[in-house]
Design a protein around this motif. Structure first.
Motif, short mmCIF file in Angstrom:
data_model
loop_
_atom_site.label_atom_id
_atom_site.label_comp_id
_atom_site.label_asym_id
_atom_site.label_seq_id
_atom_site.Cartn_x
_atom_site.Cartn_y
_atom_site.Cartn_z
N SER A 181 165.62 38.87 40.27
CA SER A 181 165.40 40.32 40.25
C SER A 181 165.41 40.94 41.64
N ASN A 182 165.31 40.11 42.66
CA ASN A 182 165.21 40.70 44.00
C ASN A 182 166.17 40.03 44.97
N LEU A 184 160.57 47.52 41.48
CA LEU A 184 160.47 46.65 40.31
C LEU A 184 159.03 46.69 39.77
N GLU A 185 158.89 46.14 38.58
CA GLU A 185 157.55 46.06 37.98
C GLU A 185 157.32 44.64 37.50
N THR A 186 156.09 44.36 37.18
CA THR A 186 155.79 43.10 36.50
C THR A 186 155.12 43.43 35.17
N GLY A 244 161.00 42.70 36.80
CA GLY A 244 162.31 43.31 36.70
C GLY A 244 162.16 44.81 36.77
N THR A 245 163.27 45.50 36.52
CA THR A 245 163.19 46.97 36.48
C THR A 245 162.44 47.39 35.22
N LYS A 256 168.69 39.46 35.25
CA LYS A 256 168.06 40.04 36.43
C LYS A 256 166.55 40.17 36.25
N VAL A 257 166.02 39.33 35.41
CA VAL A 257 164.55 39.33 35.21
C VAL A 257 164.03 37.98 35.67
N ASP A 258 162.99 37.98 36.46
CA ASP A 258 162.38 36.75 36.98
C ASP A 258 161.12 36.40 36.21
N VAL A 259 160.90 35.12 36.09
CA VAL A 259 159.61 34.64 35.62
C VAL A 259 158.78 34.39 36.86
#
Lengths: 439, 295
Positions: free
Chosen positions: A258-259, A332-334, A365-366, A407-410
């Protein structure tokens, strides 16, 4: 007629030669008679007779030393037999002065003394008294002795070198901080310090120089070394020359899906440090790496402290030893998601596993992407391959995958607590259950 | 950098003028005697002031009538060697040599060559002076190295730069009052010299502490000039006040003249951009008696 003239000529020539020989023989005979038979009494001056001194050990054991003599040689008028006198010269006559008389016959204190001298003849030819010293330019030798002292004096050094850009000189180091000086009291007490100095043109590495010691008195004048004994005549000085270089600090960065560097700010404080050390080491060094910053371990930012390790053999000028790295993800947010799709794989045959507990999954992610993620999109896989046939409870690192969102991270490590038990016999073949107890 | 500290000759009493010239000539003779003919050429007013400041005692120092190449026909009254004179001359050689080392490093072209030549001429004198006063040389070298570092990093603080030069000069004396006078003298000389060189440094792109402090890219405006004048006058005020605390000496009148009149006048002409180093031209009909008594 001519024949007669020739004959007369020949005869006169032969007579002349004969007379010459006779006169030479006669003079030798007369000389021999006079020197060997008559051997008259004659007088002769011998100049430049050297004076030697004995007994200096006695003086030094009484803390005295010889500082001045009124003369270094004597001129003596000798009389005696001709054959003896003519053999005298300054090479085979010497005068000896016994300095121990100052201790044995006088006060053994500093001062000026008149001491007698003894004549010695080189090859004992005149030991029977064939020659007499009638008079001399000095009937005694005047010596001055002073108290001898020893002092320890400080070594002070300075230097003149030119250093190219970015090179620095550290403090001067000496092989010894002080030396001992022995000699006449008046001179030794006037000494202020021992000076060492060296000069070099452009230097780029540490200078080691053996410097001659000069003694300086309280007026800043050089003290003559005559009569002075030093514990060492040279002092080795070392001028450490190092290169100083300002190096930026940096970190290895691990980004997630995501970053990236575009939406993540990383701030390092301090940004640079100035190090000093060997020029060869620093010449090719452009950065100091602090360590690794993993931006997938925390949500939207974090702070880490690293120790600053300078290049080998180098030191940091300011003495700073740590740096603080702060990072922040922008835009971004969590969000936490309850796990609903957890699978346990690689269970050893004959055993089963139960999930005892697991936490929420945190994704980054966003906003729009996170809004689109459903719990079932999150696949959690727990592999028990490592545990094998071992019974008990285990905290196992699970892999988490978000299907359909690249594009999403854990965020962080996802741990699942499982318990491995033997499969009951009657229930052989029953599959393991996967529960998703949400804690 | 040198030649800023001098008395206002026109305001000196006749006897003080004679004394000043005796001091000046004394320094010249001492430099020649102790350090050789080449060392004579480093002589300037600042070093003479240093000698007078380091001197002690109200009694006139021993004087002698001497001729020299500058006055070959008429013998002049000259202050003879004493502790203050030997100290001031030694320190002067060290300061002059170190200044030339800086010029060799900083200048280019013909100026660099001139500096190298001058340095070579007094190298022997320096070697002798450094043996006598290693502590002072070490202090000068270290402070100048620190100053070079600040200038290289384009230090924006004027005080920090001036402090290095001031500390260097202050190390010439352990007496508290004299140390303060020397400190502020050093500070004043550094800043005045920087103001004098401002335009030239800006043209060459060289570091100038006043340009760095006030963010100047061209000649100083009125406000900057006023600010610099204020800071110079602050140091001048301290020098003047400390001069009153000095015990009376043979040179008191000249020291106070320098502190109260000479230095303020120098500041005014520097700020106006009119300051020019003028050679010493003594009044030829003023002299002391042979034993140092005033005329």
């Amino acid at each position: 007629m001519d024949k007669n003239k020739q004959t007369v000529k020949n005869k006169s020539g032969k007579s002349r030669a004969l007379y010459l020989i006779i006169s030479i023989v006669a003079s030798i005979a007369i000389w021999s008679y006079i020197t060997l038979v008559e051997n008259p009494e004659v007088e002769q001056n011998v100049a430049g007779i050297p004076i030697s001194f004995i007994g200096e050990d006695t003086l030094s054991s009484n803390d005295l030393m010889l500082v001045h003599v009124n003369t270094n040689s004597l001129t003596i008028n000798f009389s005696g037999k001709w054959n003896a006198i003519t053999r005298l010269s300054k090479e085979n006559v010497s005068a000896t002065v016994d300095l121990s008389e100052i201790v044995t016959k006088h006060a053994a204190s500093p001062g000026t003394y008149q001491l007698s001298y003894t004549l010695e003849y080189g090859n004992n030819l005149f030991s029977s008294g064939g020659v007499t010293a009638k008079s001399a330019n000095y009937n005694s030798v005047t010596v001055t002795v002073e108290k001898s002292i020893t002092r320890t004096i400080q070594v002070k050094g300075t230097y003149d070198v030119s250093l190219p850009e970015s090179f620095k000189a550290r403090s001067l180091e000496y092989s010894t901080q002080s030396i001992t000086v022995s000699g006449p009291q008046a001179i030794v007490e006037s000494i202020s310090y021992a000076s060492v100095y060296f000069q070099r043109d452009e230097v780029t590495s540490t200078v080691v120089e053996e410097c001659e010691v000069l003694l300086i008195n309280h007026d800043g004048e050089e003290v003559p070394m005559e009569g002075i004994t030093l514990s060492q005549n040279t002092v080795t000085v070392t001028l450490p020359v190092v290169m100083e270089k300002q190096l930026p600090l940096d970190v290895e960065k691990i980004y997630g899906k995501s970053n990236s560097s575009e939406n993540t700010t990383i701030t390092i404080e301090p940004q640079t440090v100035t190090v000093y050390g060997d020029a060869e080491v620093l010449a090719n060094k452009e950065v100091i790496m602090l360590g690794t910053v993993n931006t997938t371990k925390l949500g939207l930012g974090g702070t880490q402290t690293f120790g600053i390790i300078p290049p080998e053999g180098c030191s940091i000028v300011s003495g700073i030893t740590t740096a603080t790295v702060t990072w922040e993800v922008i835009g971004l947010e969590t969000r936490s998601f309850a796990p609903s799709n957890t699978n346990i794989v690689d269970i050893t045959e004959g055993y089963k596993a139960e999930i005892l507990g697991q936490s929420a999954v945190v994704l980054r992610g966003t906003k729009d992407e996170l809004n689109s993620v459903l719990p079932e999109d999150i696949i959690i896989t727990v592999s028990l391959e490592e545990q094998g046939a071992v019974l008990g409870q285990f905290d196992v690192l699970a892999s988490v995958e978000v299907i359909g969102f690249d594009k999403v991270d854990v965020i962080g490590d996802y741990i699942v607590t499982v318990e491995i038990v033997p499969m009951p016999e009657e229930t052989e073949g029953e599959e393991s259950s996967s529960s998703s107890d949400f804690r | 950098m040198f030649g800023y500290v001098k008395p206002e000759l026109g305001e000196l009493k006749m006897k003080e003028f004679g004394r000043f010239r005796a001091a000046y000539c004394g320094m010249c003779h001492e430099l020649k005697k102790s350090y050789g003919t080449a060392a004579r050429f480093i002589l300037n007013y600042d070093f003479v002031f240093l000698f007078m400041l380091l001197s002690e005692g109200k009694e006139p120092p021993e004087m002698k009538m001497r001729r020299c190449p500058a006055s070959p026909l008429r013998a002049r009254c000259v202050s003879c060697r004493n502790d203050a004179l030997t100290l001031a001359s030694g320190y002067s050689v060290i300061l002059a040599y170190r200044k030339l080392c800086d010029d060799v490093r900083d200048e280019n072209g013909l100026k660099k060559l001139k500096a190298k030549l001058k340095r070579a001429l007094i190298a022997r004198a320096y070697k002798k002076a450094v043996r006598r006063y290693p502590d002072f040389d070490n202090a000068v070298r270290d402070r100048l190295a620190e100053l070079t570092e600040l200038e290289k990093n384009r230090e924006p603080s004027l005080d920090r730069c001036a402090d290095k030069f001031a500390s260097l000069l202050a190390s010439a004396s352990k007496d508290r009052v004299k140390e303060q006078i020397l400190y502020h003298l050093g500070r004043l000389v550094y800043i005045a010299d920087a103001f004098n060189d401002l335009e030239e440094d800006l043209k060459k792109g060289s570091f100038n502490p006043i340009a760095a402090r006030y963010g100047l890219s061209q000649a100083a405006d009125k406000n900057t000039a006023e600010a610099v004048k204020l800071t110079l006058e602050a140091s001048s005020g301290v020098i003047s006040a400390d001069a009153e605390l000095l015990p009376d000496s043979y040179w008191t009148g000249i020291i106070k003249n320098t502190a109260d009149i000479g230095i303020p006048k120098m500041i005014t002409s520097v700020i106006k951009g009119e300051y020019v180093a003028s050679p010493f031209r003594p009044l030829r009909n003023v002299t002391l008696k042979e034993n140092g008594d005033d005329i």
